[in-house]
Design a protein around this motif. Structure first.
Motif, PDB file in Angstrom:
ATOM      1  N   THR A   9       0.923  -0.963   0.063  1.00 59.73           N
ATOM      2  CA  THR A   9       0.044  -0.023   0.040  1.00 59.73           C
ATOM      3  C   THR A   9       0.858   1.285   0.078  1.00 59.73           C
ATOM      4  O   THR A   9       2.122   1.272   0.079  1.00 59.73           O
ATOM      5  N   GLN A  10       0.253   2.435  -0.066  1.00 62.76           N
ATOM      6  CA  GLN A  10       0.840   3.480   0.163  1.00 62.76           C
ATOM      7  C   GLN A  10       1.766   3.803   1.403  1.00 62.76           C
ATOM      8  O   GLN A  10       3.015   4.337   1.277  1.00 62.76           O
ATOM      9  N   GLU A  11       1.488   3.156   2.389  1.00 65.48           N
ATOM     10  CA  GLU A  11       2.308   3.334   3.701  1.00 65.48           C
ATOM     11  C   GLU A  11       3.635   2.517   3.560  1.00 65.48           C
ATOM     12  O   GLU A  11       4.442   2.592   4.204  1.00 65.48           O
ATOM     13  N   ASP A  12       3.436   1.401   2.532  1.00 71.43           N
ATOM     14  CA  ASP A  12       4.990   0.772   2.314  1.00 71.43           C
ATOM     15  C   ASP A  12       5.734   1.414   1.494  1.00 71.43           C
ATOM     16  O   ASP A  12       6.897   0.807   1.099  1.00 71.43           O
ATOM     17  N   ILE A  13       5.765   2.623   1.094  1.00 72.77           N
ATOM     18  CA  ILE A  13       6.526   3.328   0.003  1.00 72.77           C
ATOM     19  C   ILE A  13       7.963   3.052   0.151  1.00 72.77           C
ATOM     20  O   ILE A  13       8.639   3.039  -0.673  1.00 72.77           O
ATOM     21  N   CYS A  14       8.284   3.696   1.419  1.00 71.09           N
ATOM     22  CA  CYS A  14       9.629   3.855   1.745  1.00 71.09           C
ATOM     23  C   CYS A  14      10.171   2.440   1.645  1.00 71.09           C
ATOM     24  O   CYS A  14      11.497   2.162   1.357  1.00 71.09           O
ATOM     25  N   THR A  15       9.636   1.448   2.206  1.00 68.94           N
ATOM     26  CA  THR A  15      10.176   0.091   2.470  1.00 68.94           C
ATOM     27  C   THR A  15      10.275  -0.589   0.987  1.00 68.94           C
ATOM     28  O   THR A  15      11.397  -1.201   0.705  1.00 68.94           O
ATOM     29  N   LEU A  16       9.491  -0.268   0.245  1.00 73.06           N
ATOM     30  CA  LEU A  16       9.171  -0.882  -1.504  1.00 73.06           C
ATOM     31  C   LEU A  16      10.522  -0.066  -1.907  1.00 73.06           C
ATOM     32  O   LEU A  16      11.154  -0.737  -2.610  1.00 73.06           O
ATOM     33  N   ARG A  17      10.746   1.182  -1.702  1.00 73.51           N
ATOM     34  CA  ARG A  17      11.645   1.684  -2.412  1.00 73.51           C
ATOM     35  C   ARG A  17      13.133   1.257  -2.167  1.00 73.51           C
ATOM     36  O   ARG A  17      14.245   0.953  -2.662  1.00 73.51           O
ATOM     37  N   GLU A  18      13.464   1.225  -0.876  1.00 76.79           N
ATOM     38  CA  GLU A  18      14.558   0.465  -0.114  1.00 76.79           C
ATOM     39  C   GLU A  18      14.896  -0.867  -0.711  1.00 76.79           C
ATOM     40  O   GLU A  18      15.923  -1.290  -0.781  1.00 76.79           O
ATOM     41  N   PHE A  19      13.914  -1.555  -0.440  1.00 75.58           N
ATOM     42  CA  PHE A  19      13.962  -3.150  -1.112  1.00 75.58           C
ATOM     43  C   PHE A  19      14.143  -3.251  -2.498  1.00 75.58           C
ATOM     44  O   PHE A  19      14.947  -4.212  -2.796  1.00 75.58           O
ATOM     45  N   SER A  20      13.272  -2.617  -3.250  1.00 73.73           N
ATOM     46  CA  SER A  20      13.511  -2.550  -4.561  1.00 73.73           C
ATOM     47  C   SER A  20      15.091  -2.316  -5.000  1.00 73.73           C
ATOM     48  O   SER A  20      15.656  -3.136  -5.847  1.00 73.73           O
ATOM     49  N   TYR A  21      15.498  -1.065  -4.324  1.00 72.18           N
ATOM     50  CA  TYR A  21      16.873  -0.575  -4.653  1.00 72.18           C
ATOM     51  C   TYR A  21      17.728  -1.648  -4.235  1.00 72.18           C
ATOM     52  O   TYR A  21      18.928  -1.935  -5.062  1.00 72.18           O
ATOM     53  N   LYS A  22      17.791  -2.433  -3.157  1.00 73.14           N
ATOM     54  CA  LYS A  22      18.839  -3.344  -2.831  1.00 73.14           C
ATOM     55  C   LYS A  22      18.602  -4.458  -3.525  1.00 73.14           C
ATOM     56  O   LYS A  22      19.867  -4.815  -3.838  1.00 73.14           O
ATOM     57  N   THR A  23      17.535  -5.217  -3.684  1.00 71.42           N
ATOM     58  CA  THR A  23      17.431  -6.239  -4.529  1.00 71.42           C
ATOM     59  C   THR A  23      17.898  -6.085  -6.056  1.00 71.42           C
ATOM     60  O   THR A  23      18.522  -6.813  -6.469  1.00 71.42           O
TER      61      THR A  23
END
Length: 171
Positions: A9-23
């Motif tokens: 969800t929108q609340e996950d945006i920072c986690t999504l960004r960090e995890f996408s960047y990492k992987t």
């Protein structure tokens, strides 16, 4: 190993960004220049771009947790959000990534099974994806899962034009 999927969800945006960047970085940093990696990562995982993608009713992001730890994620697109093809009878698997420390545990197959399950629920006839022609490990994984090559398209990693195979699996 206890697995759990959760739609982002929108609340996950920072986690999504960090995890996408990492992987993404873990997967491709050794085979691309630092400047091209930075250009791609900054553009593709920009917070505002991710916000737009999360708000798009034709795109879906899912996190995979293994024993409570974020271990992988999926990004799926229905037409017209697809990066190519744009066929309403298909579902695109745009991103399917497992963090390096969780690789080799069958989690890629779990993500693939989830994508196929969602495509079947939406009554799609096939799923498709683009994979870099040099990513031999991923190509073997997709072939093992019933995908076959149907074409190619250009993919830009910064200023480096690369070739992606377009692969399809009939459902």
């Amino acid at each position: 190993m206890k697995l759990f999927f959760r739609q982002c969800t929108q609340e996950d945006i920072c986690t999504l960004r960090e995890f996408s960047y990492k992987t993404y970085n873990e997967t491709f940093e050794e085979t691309n220049t630092p400047s091209n990696m930075k250009a791609y990562l900054d553009k593709s995982f920009d917070i505002e771009r991710l916000r737009v993608e999360l708000l798009n009713a034709n795109s879906m992001f899912y996190f995979l947790y293994s024993d409570g730890e974020l271990s992988g994620y999926l990004k799926l697109n229905e037409a017209p959000a697809q990066t190519d093809i744009n066929d309403g009878q298909s579902l695109e698997i745009e991103r399917i990534y497992i963090a390096k420390e969780f690789q080799g545990k069958g989690l890629g197959s779990e993500l693939m099974d989830r994508a196929i399950e969602l495509a079947n629920m939406r009554k799609k006839l096939y799923v498709w994806l683009g994979v870099w022609e040099e990513n031999k490990k991923a190509i073997l994984f997709y072939k093992k899962n019933g995908f076959y090559q149907i074409g190619t398209h250009s993919f830009f990693m910064g200023d480096d034009e690369q070739t992606d195979y377009i692969m399809r699996k009939n459902l």
